[in-house]
Enzyme design. Structure first.
Site, PDB file in Angstrom:
ATOM      1  N   LYS A 209      16.031  80.561  22.816  1.00  0.00           N
ATOM      2  CA  LYS A 209      16.851  78.533  23.981  1.00  0.00           C
ATOM      3  C   LYS A 209      16.292  79.048  25.815  1.00  0.00           C
ATOM      4  O   LYS A 209      15.668  77.755  25.748  1.00  0.00           O
ATOM      5  CB  LYS A 209      17.861  78.266  24.024  1.00  0.00           C
ATOM      6  CG  LYS A 209      18.206  77.006  24.740  1.00  0.00           C
ATOM      7  CD  LYS A 209      17.164  75.626  23.987  1.00  0.00           C
ATOM      8  CE  LYS A 209      17.463  74.566  25.331  1.00  0.00           C
ATOM      9  NZ  LYS A 209      18.780  74.026  25.053  1.00  0.00           N
ATOM     10  N   CYS A 265      20.199  70.785  31.560  1.00  0.00           N
ATOM     11  CA  CYS A 265      19.300  72.223  30.503  1.00  0.00           C
ATOM     12  C   CYS A 265      18.395  72.805  31.829  1.00  0.00           C
ATOM     13  O   CYS A 265      18.608  73.743  32.314  1.00  0.00           O
ATOM     14  CB  CYS A 265      19.129  71.375  29.321  1.00  0.00           C
ATOM     15  SG  CYS A 265      19.909  70.902  28.115  1.00  0.00           S
TER      16      CYS A 265
END
Length: 437
Positions: A209, A265
Protein backbone atom coordinates in the site's frame (compact mmCIF):
# COMPACT_ATOMS: atom_id res chain seq x y z
CA UNK A 1 -20.50 -14.26 6.12
CA UNK A 2 -20.91 -12.39 9.42
CA UNK A 3 -18.47 -9.48 9.16
CA UNK A 4 -17.49 -6.76 11.64
CA UNK A 5 -15.75 -3.59 10.44
CA UNK A 6 -14.00 -1.53 13.12
CA UNK A 7 -13.87 2.17 12.27
CA UNK A 8 -16.51 4.07 10.32
CA UNK A 9 -14.35 6.75 8.76
CA UNK A 10 -13.86 7.00 5.02
CA UNK A 11 -12.37 3.51 4.67
CA UNK A 12 -14.51 1.70 7.23
CA UNK A 13 -17.93 2.98 6.22
CA UNK A 14 -17.22 2.35 2.55
CA UNK A 15 -15.95 -1.16 3.22
CA UNK A 16 -18.92 -1.98 5.46
CA UNK A 17 -21.50 -0.76 2.94
CA UNK A 18 -19.83 -2.60 0.07
CA UNK A 19 -19.52 -5.85 2.03
CA UNK A 20 -23.28 -5.66 2.58
CA UNK A 21 -23.77 -5.06 -1.13
CA UNK A 22 -21.76 -8.24 -1.79
CA UNK A 23 -24.25 -10.21 0.29
CA UNK A 24 -22.65 -10.38 3.72
CA UNK A 25 -24.20 -9.58 7.10
CA UNK A 26 -22.19 -6.61 8.33
CA UNK A 27 -21.86 -4.66 11.56
CA UNK A 28 -19.88 -1.42 11.66
CA UNK A 29 -18.30 -0.37 14.94
CA UNK A 30 -17.16 3.04 16.13
CA UNK A 31 -16.55 4.78 19.46
CA UNK A 32 -18.35 7.95 18.30
CA UNK A 33 -22.04 7.68 19.35
CA UNK A 34 -23.10 10.65 17.21
CA UNK A 35 -21.64 9.12 14.08
CA UNK A 36 -23.21 5.74 14.87
CA UNK A 37 -26.61 7.38 15.38
CA UNK A 38 -26.30 9.03 11.97
CA UNK A 39 -25.26 5.78 10.28
CA UNK A 40 -28.06 3.83 11.93
CA UNK A 41 -30.47 6.13 10.10
CA UNK A 42 -28.76 5.29 6.81
CA UNK A 43 -27.19 8.73 6.50
CA UNK A 44 -23.70 9.08 5.03
CA UNK A 45 -21.24 11.05 7.20
CA UNK A 46 -19.23 12.08 4.13
CA UNK A 47 -19.68 12.70 0.42
CA UNK A 48 -18.65 9.79 -1.77
CA UNK A 49 -20.51 8.97 -4.99
CA UNK A 50 -22.76 5.94 -4.52
CA UNK A 51 -22.13 5.53 -0.80
CA UNK A 52 -25.33 7.15 0.46
CA UNK A 53 -27.44 4.87 -1.73
CA UNK A 54 -25.75 1.74 -0.37
CA UNK A 55 -26.15 2.90 3.23
CA UNK A 56 -29.86 3.58 2.79
CA UNK A 57 -30.40 0.31 0.95
CA UNK A 58 -28.68 -1.99 3.41
CA UNK A 59 -29.61 -0.33 6.71
CA UNK A 60 -33.21 -0.59 5.53
CA UNK A 61 -32.82 -4.27 4.67
CA UNK A 62 -31.12 -5.04 8.00
CA UNK A 63 -28.05 -6.46 6.31
CA UNK A 64 -25.95 -3.51 7.53
CA UNK A 65 -25.98 -2.39 11.17
CA UNK A 66 -23.90 0.02 13.21
CA UNK A 67 -23.04 -0.02 16.90
CA UNK A 68 -20.64 1.20 19.59
CA UNK A 69 -20.72 -2.26 21.20
CA UNK A 70 -17.59 -4.34 20.74
CA UNK A 71 -19.34 -7.18 22.57
CA UNK A 72 -22.01 -7.35 19.87
CA UNK A 73 -19.44 -7.16 17.06
CA UNK A 74 -17.21 -9.83 18.60
CA UNK A 75 -19.72 -12.49 17.53
CA UNK A 76 -18.72 -12.04 13.85
CA UNK A 77 -16.68 -14.59 11.93
CA UNK A 78 -14.41 -12.05 10.22
CA UNK A 79 -13.17 -8.80 11.74
CA UNK A 80 -11.74 -5.98 9.60
CA UNK A 81 -9.58 -3.29 11.23
CA UNK A 82 -10.32 -0.14 9.23
CA UNK A 83 -9.46 2.71 11.59
CA UNK A 84 -7.37 5.74 10.76
CA UNK A 85 -3.58 5.96 11.02
CA UNK A 86 -2.95 9.71 10.81
CA UNK A 87 0.45 11.35 10.97
CA UNK A 88 1.74 11.72 14.52
CA UNK A 89 1.84 15.23 15.94
CA UNK A 90 5.49 14.91 16.97
CA UNK A 91 6.96 13.25 13.86
CA UNK A 92 6.30 12.11 10.30
CA UNK A 93 5.50 8.57 11.49
CA UNK A 94 2.03 7.03 11.51
CA UNK A 95 -0.02 7.19 14.69
CA UNK A 96 -1.21 3.66 15.53
CA UNK A 97 -3.31 4.64 18.54
CA UNK A 98 -6.59 3.64 16.93
CA UNK A 99 -5.27 0.31 15.63
CA UNK A 100 -3.92 -0.60 19.05
CA UNK A 101 -7.18 0.46 20.72
CA UNK A 102 -9.17 -1.93 18.53
CA UNK A 103 -6.87 -4.83 19.42
CA UNK A 104 -6.91 -4.06 23.13
CA UNK A 105 -10.71 -3.88 23.19
CA UNK A 106 -11.57 -6.64 20.75
CA UNK A 107 -8.96 -9.20 21.77
CA UNK A 108 -10.39 -10.20 25.17
CA UNK A 109 -13.84 -10.63 23.58
CA UNK A 110 -12.77 -13.23 21.00
CA UNK A 111 -14.03 -16.36 22.72
CA UNK A 112 -14.77 -18.30 19.53
CA UNK A 113 -12.81 -19.03 16.33
CA UNK A 114 -12.42 -15.99 14.08
CA UNK A 115 -10.23 -14.34 11.46
CA UNK A 116 -8.95 -10.79 11.90
CA UNK A 117 -7.86 -8.85 8.80
CA UNK A 118 -6.13 -5.48 8.92
CA UNK A 119 -7.02 -2.93 6.26
CA UNK A 120 -5.55 0.22 7.80
CA UNK A 121 -2.35 1.59 6.28
CA UNK A 122 0.45 0.84 8.74
CA UNK A 123 4.27 0.89 8.86
CA UNK A 124 5.90 -2.36 7.87
CA UNK A 125 6.35 -4.60 10.92
CA UNK A 126 3.11 -3.50 12.58
CA UNK A 127 1.12 -6.59 11.61
CA UNK A 128 3.48 -9.02 13.36
CA UNK A 129 3.25 -7.01 16.57
CA UNK A 130 -0.54 -6.66 16.33
CA UNK A 131 -1.01 -10.38 15.70
CA UNK A 132 1.13 -11.28 18.71
CA UNK A 133 -0.76 -8.92 20.98
CA UNK A 134 -4.13 -10.13 19.71
CA UNK A 135 -3.25 -13.72 20.51
CA UNK A 136 -2.07 -12.75 23.98
CA UNK A 137 -5.45 -11.20 24.70
CA UNK A 138 -7.88 -13.56 22.94
CA UNK A 139 -9.44 -16.35 25.09
CA UNK A 140 -9.83 -18.45 21.93
CA UNK A 141 -6.68 -20.10 20.67
CA UNK A 142 -8.15 -20.35 17.19
CA UNK A 143 -7.59 -16.87 15.75
CA UNK A 144 -6.41 -16.44 12.17
CA UNK A 145 -4.69 -13.18 11.26
CA UNK A 146 -3.83 -11.41 8.01
CA UNK A 147 -3.34 -8.03 6.39
CA UNK A 148 -5.55 -6.98 3.50
CA UNK A 149 -4.56 -3.41 2.49
CA UNK A 150 -7.06 -1.10 0.81
CA UNK A 151 -6.44 0.72 -2.48
CA UNK A 152 -9.41 3.07 -2.54
CA UNK A 153 -9.48 6.34 -4.44
CA UNK A 154 -11.74 9.03 -3.05
CA UNK A 155 -14.42 9.72 -5.62
CA UNK A 156 -14.44 6.12 -6.88
CA UNK A 157 -14.20 4.24 -3.57
CA UNK A 158 -17.43 2.28 -3.96
CA UNK A 159 -16.43 1.07 -7.41
CA UNK A 160 -12.90 0.31 -6.20
CA UNK A 161 -14.29 -1.88 -3.41
CA UNK A 162 -16.90 -3.72 -5.44
CA UNK A 163 -14.68 -4.14 -8.52
CA UNK A 164 -11.05 -3.84 -7.36
CA UNK A 165 -8.14 -4.16 -9.76
CA UNK A 166 -6.37 -6.50 -7.29
CA UNK A 167 -6.79 -7.98 -3.82
CA UNK A 168 -3.65 -8.26 -1.70
CA UNK A 169 -3.59 -10.61 1.26
CA UNK A 170 -0.68 -11.07 3.63
CA UNK A 171 -0.38 -13.72 6.32
CA UNK A 172 2.23 -15.70 8.19
CA UNK A 173 2.90 -19.17 6.77
CA UNK A 174 0.93 -20.87 9.56
CA UNK A 175 -2.15 -18.71 8.88
CA UNK A 176 -2.00 -18.42 5.12
CA UNK A 177 -4.21 -21.33 4.07
CA UNK A 178 -7.01 -20.43 6.48
CA UNK A 179 -6.87 -16.68 5.84
CA UNK A 180 -6.83 -17.21 2.09
CA UNK A 181 -9.87 -19.49 2.32
CA UNK A 182 -11.80 -16.85 4.28
CA UNK A 183 -10.74 -14.08 1.90
CA UNK A 184 -11.95 -16.15 -1.05
CA UNK A 185 -15.37 -16.34 0.56
CA UNK A 186 -15.45 -12.63 1.49
CA UNK A 187 -14.42 -11.54 -2.00
CA UNK A 188 -16.07 -14.38 -3.92
CA UNK A 189 -17.87 -12.06 -6.34
CA UNK A 190 -14.75 -10.05 -7.20
CA UNK A 191 -12.69 -13.20 -7.68
CA UNK A 192 -15.39 -14.69 -9.90
CA UNK A 193 -15.16 -11.55 -12.02
CA UNK A 194 -11.45 -12.18 -12.55
CA UNK A 195 -9.84 -9.92 -9.94
CA UNK A 196 -6.30 -11.16 -9.18
CA UNK A 197 -5.64 -12.33 -5.62
CA UNK A 198 -2.05 -11.72 -4.53
CA UNK A 199 -1.11 -13.76 -1.45
CA UNK A 200 2.11 -12.98 0.36
CA UNK A 201 3.72 -12.49 3.77
CA UNK A 202 2.64 -9.79 6.20
CA UNK A 203 5.53 -7.42 5.53
CA UNK A 204 5.06 -7.44 1.77
CA UNK A 205 1.33 -6.79 2.13
CA UNK A 206 1.99 -3.82 4.44
CA UNK A 207 4.57 -2.39 2.04
CA UNK A 208 2.34 -2.81 -1.02
CA UNK A 209 0.00 0.00 0.00
CA UNK A 210 2.61 2.59 0.97
CA UNK A 211 4.78 1.67 -2.02
CA UNK A 212 1.83 2.13 -4.40
CA UNK A 213 0.91 5.52 -2.96
CA UNK A 214 4.52 6.65 -2.87
CA UNK A 215 5.03 5.69 -6.50
CA UNK A 216 1.97 7.68 -7.56
CA UNK A 217 3.16 10.64 -5.48
CA UNK A 218 6.57 10.36 -7.14
CA UNK A 219 5.01 10.59 -10.61
CA UNK A 220 3.17 13.74 -9.59
CA UNK A 221 6.23 15.38 -8.08
CA UNK A 222 8.34 14.35 -11.08
CA UNK A 223 6.06 16.05 -13.58
CA UNK A 224 5.79 19.12 -11.33
CA UNK A 225 9.58 19.37 -11.25
CA UNK A 226 9.62 19.11 -15.05
CA UNK A 227 6.94 21.82 -15.18
CA UNK A 228 9.37 24.15 -13.44
CA UNK A 229 11.87 23.56 -16.23
CA UNK A 230 9.12 24.12 -18.81
CA UNK A 231 8.34 27.49 -17.24
CA UNK A 232 12.00 28.44 -17.52
CA UNK A 233 12.27 27.64 -21.24
CA UNK A 234 8.70 28.43 -22.38
CA UNK A 235 7.76 24.79 -23.06
CA UNK A 236 4.39 23.12 -22.45
CA UNK A 237 4.36 20.40 -19.81
CA UNK A 238 0.96 19.05 -20.86
CA UNK A 239 2.18 18.27 -24.38
CA UNK A 240 5.37 16.84 -22.91
CA UNK A 241 3.33 14.58 -20.59
CA UNK A 242 1.23 13.40 -23.52
CA UNK A 243 4.38 12.57 -25.49
CA UNK A 244 6.10 10.54 -22.77
CA UNK A 245 2.81 9.05 -21.61
CA UNK A 246 2.44 7.13 -24.86
CA UNK A 247 5.37 5.00 -23.66
CA UNK A 248 3.62 2.09 -21.95
CA UNK A 249 6.51 1.81 -19.50
CA UNK A 250 5.57 5.27 -18.21
CA UNK A 251 1.85 5.78 -18.84
CA UNK A 252 -0.05 9.06 -18.89
CA UNK A 253 -1.98 8.76 -15.62
CA UNK A 254 -0.71 10.83 -12.68
CA UNK A 255 1.49 12.87 -15.03
CA UNK A 256 -0.60 16.00 -14.53
CA UNK A 257 1.40 19.02 -13.44
CA UNK A 258 -0.37 21.38 -11.10
CA UNK A 259 -0.94 22.19 -7.47
CA UNK A 260 0.25 18.79 -6.27
CA UNK A 261 -1.25 15.97 -4.25
CA UNK A 262 -3.09 16.19 -0.95
CA UNK A 263 -5.79 14.44 1.03
CA UNK A 264 -5.67 12.06 3.94
CA UNK A 265 -3.58 9.34 2.26
CA UNK A 266 -0.77 10.28 -0.12
CA UNK A 267 0.95 12.99 1.98
CA UNK A 268 0.91 11.07 5.26
CA UNK A 269 1.71 7.74 3.59
CA UNK A 270 4.77 9.23 1.88
CA UNK A 271 5.96 10.74 5.17
CA UNK A 272 5.26 7.60 7.20
CA UNK A 273 7.07 5.44 4.63
CA UNK A 274 10.01 7.84 4.72
CA UNK A 275 10.09 7.74 8.52
CA UNK A 276 10.00 3.94 8.57
CA UNK A 277 12.70 3.74 5.89
CA UNK A 278 14.90 5.99 8.03
CA UNK A 279 14.34 3.71 11.05
CA UNK A 280 15.36 0.72 8.94
CA UNK A 281 18.45 2.47 7.55
CA UNK A 282 17.08 2.41 3.98
CA UNK A 283 18.51 5.83 3.15
CA UNK A 284 17.92 5.71 -0.61
CA UNK A 285 14.17 5.29 -0.16
CA UNK A 286 14.10 7.91 2.60
CA UNK A 287 15.97 10.47 0.48
CA UNK A 288 13.74 9.88 -2.55
CA UNK A 289 10.54 10.25 -0.53
CA UNK A 290 11.86 13.37 1.17
CA UNK A 291 12.38 14.95 -2.26
CA UNK A 292 8.91 13.95 -3.39
CA UNK A 293 7.37 15.60 -0.34
CA UNK A 294 9.45 18.78 -0.71
CA UNK A 295 8.56 19.23 -4.40
CA UNK A 296 4.89 18.77 -3.56
CA UNK A 297 5.00 21.40 -0.81
CA UNK A 298 6.78 23.83 -3.15
CA UNK A 299 3.87 23.72 -5.61
CA UNK A 300 1.61 25.38 -3.07
CA UNK A 301 4.13 28.15 -2.56
CA UNK A 302 4.46 28.64 -6.32
CA UNK A 303 0.71 29.05 -6.84
CA UNK A 304 0.31 31.37 -3.86
CA UNK A 305 3.19 33.50 -5.19
CA UNK A 306 1.60 33.64 -8.65
CA UNK A 307 -1.65 34.90 -7.10
CA UNK A 308 0.09 37.49 -4.95
CA UNK A 309 2.05 38.73 -7.98
CA UNK A 310 -1.26 39.16 -9.85
CA UNK A 311 -2.53 41.31 -6.98
CA UNK A 312 0.64 43.38 -6.67
CA UNK A 313 -0.02 47.11 -6.33
CA UNK A 314 -3.78 46.66 -5.79
CA UNK A 315 -5.36 48.13 -2.69
CA UNK A 316 -7.57 45.59 -0.88
CA UNK A 317 -6.99 42.77 -3.41
CA UNK A 318 -9.63 40.10 -3.88
CA UNK A 319 -9.14 36.52 -5.09
CA UNK A 320 -11.72 34.00 -6.24
CA UNK A 321 -10.79 30.44 -5.25
CA UNK A 322 -12.74 27.85 -7.22
CA UNK A 323 -12.43 24.43 -5.59
CA UNK A 324 -11.43 23.65 -2.01
CA UNK A 325 -11.29 19.85 -1.78
CA UNK A 326 -8.06 18.05 -2.50
CA UNK A 327 -9.66 16.37 -5.52
CA UNK A 328 -13.06 16.37 -7.25
CA UNK A 329 -15.95 14.05 -6.29
CA UNK A 330 -15.12 14.31 -2.60
CA UNK A 331 -15.88 16.63 0.31
CA UNK A 332 -12.46 15.93 1.88
CA UNK A 333 -10.34 19.00 2.64
CA UNK A 334 -7.74 17.24 4.79
CA UNK A 335 -4.31 18.46 3.68
CA UNK A 336 -5.99 20.04 0.67
CA UNK A 337 -3.53 22.08 -1.44
CA UNK A 338 -6.44 24.27 -2.58
CA UNK A 339 -7.50 25.18 0.95
CA UNK A 340 -3.89 25.65 2.01
CA UNK A 341 -3.25 28.20 -0.74
CA UNK A 342 -6.54 29.98 0.02
CA UNK A 343 -5.49 30.31 3.67
CA UNK A 344 -2.05 31.61 2.68
CA UNK A 345 -3.62 34.31 0.53
CA UNK A 346 -5.92 35.34 3.37
CA UNK A 347 -2.93 35.51 5.73
CA UNK A 348 -1.22 37.81 3.20
CA UNK A 349 -4.13 40.27 3.32
CA UNK A 350 -6.06 39.11 0.26
CA UNK A 351 -9.83 38.88 0.58
CA UNK A 352 -10.59 35.30 -0.46
CA UNK A 353 -13.99 34.42 -1.93
CA UNK A 354 -14.28 30.66 -2.22
CA UNK A 355 -16.65 28.13 -3.74
CA UNK A 356 -16.77 24.35 -3.91
CA UNK A 357 -19.76 22.13 -4.77
CA UNK A 358 -19.31 19.80 -1.76
CA UNK A 359 -16.39 20.90 0.39
CA UNK A 360 -17.39 24.27 1.86
CA UNK A 361 -18.84 22.99 5.14
CA UNK A 362 -15.66 21.09 5.96
CA UNK A 363 -13.49 23.97 4.74
CA UNK A 364 -15.30 26.52 6.89
CA UNK A 365 -14.69 24.43 10.02
CA UNK A 366 -10.95 24.67 9.37
CA UNK A 367 -10.75 28.19 7.93
CA UNK A 368 -13.70 30.37 8.97
CA UNK A 369 -11.77 33.48 7.93
CA UNK A 370 -12.49 32.82 4.25
CA UNK A 371 -15.65 34.07 2.60
CA UNK A 372 -17.72 31.18 1.27
CA UNK A 373 -20.02 31.86 -1.70
CA UNK A 374 -23.06 30.05 -3.05
CA UNK A 375 -21.88 29.91 -6.69
CA UNK A 376 -18.73 30.29 -8.77
CA UNK A 377 -20.03 33.54 -10.20
CA UNK A 378 -20.58 34.94 -6.70
CA UNK A 379 -17.04 33.94 -5.77
CA UNK A 380 -15.70 35.80 -8.80
CA UNK A 381 -17.52 39.05 -8.07
CA UNK A 382 -14.98 41.87 -8.00
CA UNK A 383 -12.04 39.44 -8.10
CA UNK A 384 -8.61 40.65 -9.18
CA UNK A 385 -7.49 37.08 -9.84
CA UNK A 386 -9.39 33.82 -10.31
CA UNK A 387 -7.73 30.59 -9.18
CA UNK A 388 -8.93 27.20 -10.46
CA UNK A 389 -7.85 24.89 -7.64
CA UNK A 390 -9.86 21.65 -7.97
CA UNK A 391 -10.87 20.18 -11.32
CA UNK A 392 -14.58 19.71 -10.61
CA UNK A 393 -16.65 19.33 -13.79
CA UNK A 394 -18.66 22.38 -12.70
CA UNK A 395 -15.45 24.41 -12.75
CA UNK A 396 -13.98 22.95 -15.94
CA UNK A 397 -17.23 23.79 -17.75
CA UNK A 398 -17.11 27.50 -16.87
CA UNK A 399 -16.55 29.79 -19.87
CA UNK A 400 -14.59 33.05 -20.11
CA UNK A 401 -17.79 34.85 -21.02
CA UNK A 402 -19.50 33.72 -17.80
CA UNK A 403 -16.72 35.06 -15.60
CA UNK A 404 -15.80 38.20 -17.54
CA UNK A 405 -18.67 40.27 -16.17
CA UNK A 406 -18.29 39.67 -12.39
CA UNK A 407 -14.49 39.96 -12.17
CA UNK A 408 -12.47 43.13 -11.66
CA UNK A 409 -9.47 41.85 -13.65
CA UNK A 410 -9.41 39.08 -16.24
CA UNK A 411 -6.56 37.17 -14.70
CA UNK A 412 -6.81 33.38 -14.37
CA UNK A 413 -4.45 30.97 -12.61
CA UNK A 414 -5.21 27.43 -13.70
CA UNK A 415 -3.53 25.53 -10.87
CA UNK A 416 -4.73 22.18 -12.26
CA UNK A 417 -4.01 22.74 -15.95
CA UNK A 418 -7.56 21.65 -16.69
CA UNK A 419 -8.64 24.53 -18.94
CA UNK A 420 -7.78 25.43 -22.55
CA UNK A 421 -5.33 28.36 -22.48
CA UNK A 422 -6.16 29.47 -26.03
CA UNK A 423 -9.88 29.75 -25.27
CA UNK A 424 -9.26 32.01 -22.28
CA UNK A 425 -6.55 34.10 -23.92
CA UNK A 426 -8.65 34.63 -27.04
CA UNK A 427 -11.40 35.95 -24.76
CA UNK A 428 -9.06 38.61 -23.37
CA UNK A 429 -7.90 36.85 -20.22
CA UNK A 430 -4.37 36.64 -18.87
CA UNK A 431 -3.95 32.89 -18.41
CA UNK A 432 -1.30 31.29 -16.20
CA UNK A 433 -0.94 27.52 -15.87
CA UNK A 434 1.73 25.31 -14.33
CA UNK A 435 4.51 24.65 -16.82
CA UNK A 436 2.43 25.84 -19.77
CA UNK A 437 3.55 28.29 -22.43
Amino acid sequence: MDIAVFGTGYLGVTHAACMAELGHEVIGVDVDPAKIAQLQKGEAPLYEPGLADLLRKHTASGRLRFTCSYELAARADVHFIAVGTPQRADSAAADLTQVNAVIETLGPLLTRPAVVLGKSTVPVGTAVQVAARLRELAPSADIGFGWNPEFLREGTAVEDTLRPDRIVLGAAAADRSRVKSVAREVYAQSLADGTPLVTTDLATAELTKVAANSFLATKISFINSVAEVCDAVDADVTVLADAIGYDNRIGRRFLNAGLGFGGACLPKDVRAFRARAEELGATAAADLLSGVDEINARQRTRVATMALDACSGIDSPRAAVLGLTFKPDSDDVRDSPALDVAARLADAGVEVQAWDPHGMDNAEKRHPELRYCDSPLAACKGADVVLVMTEWAEIRDLTPEQLSEPVQQRVLIDARNCLDPDVWRDAGWTYRGIGRR
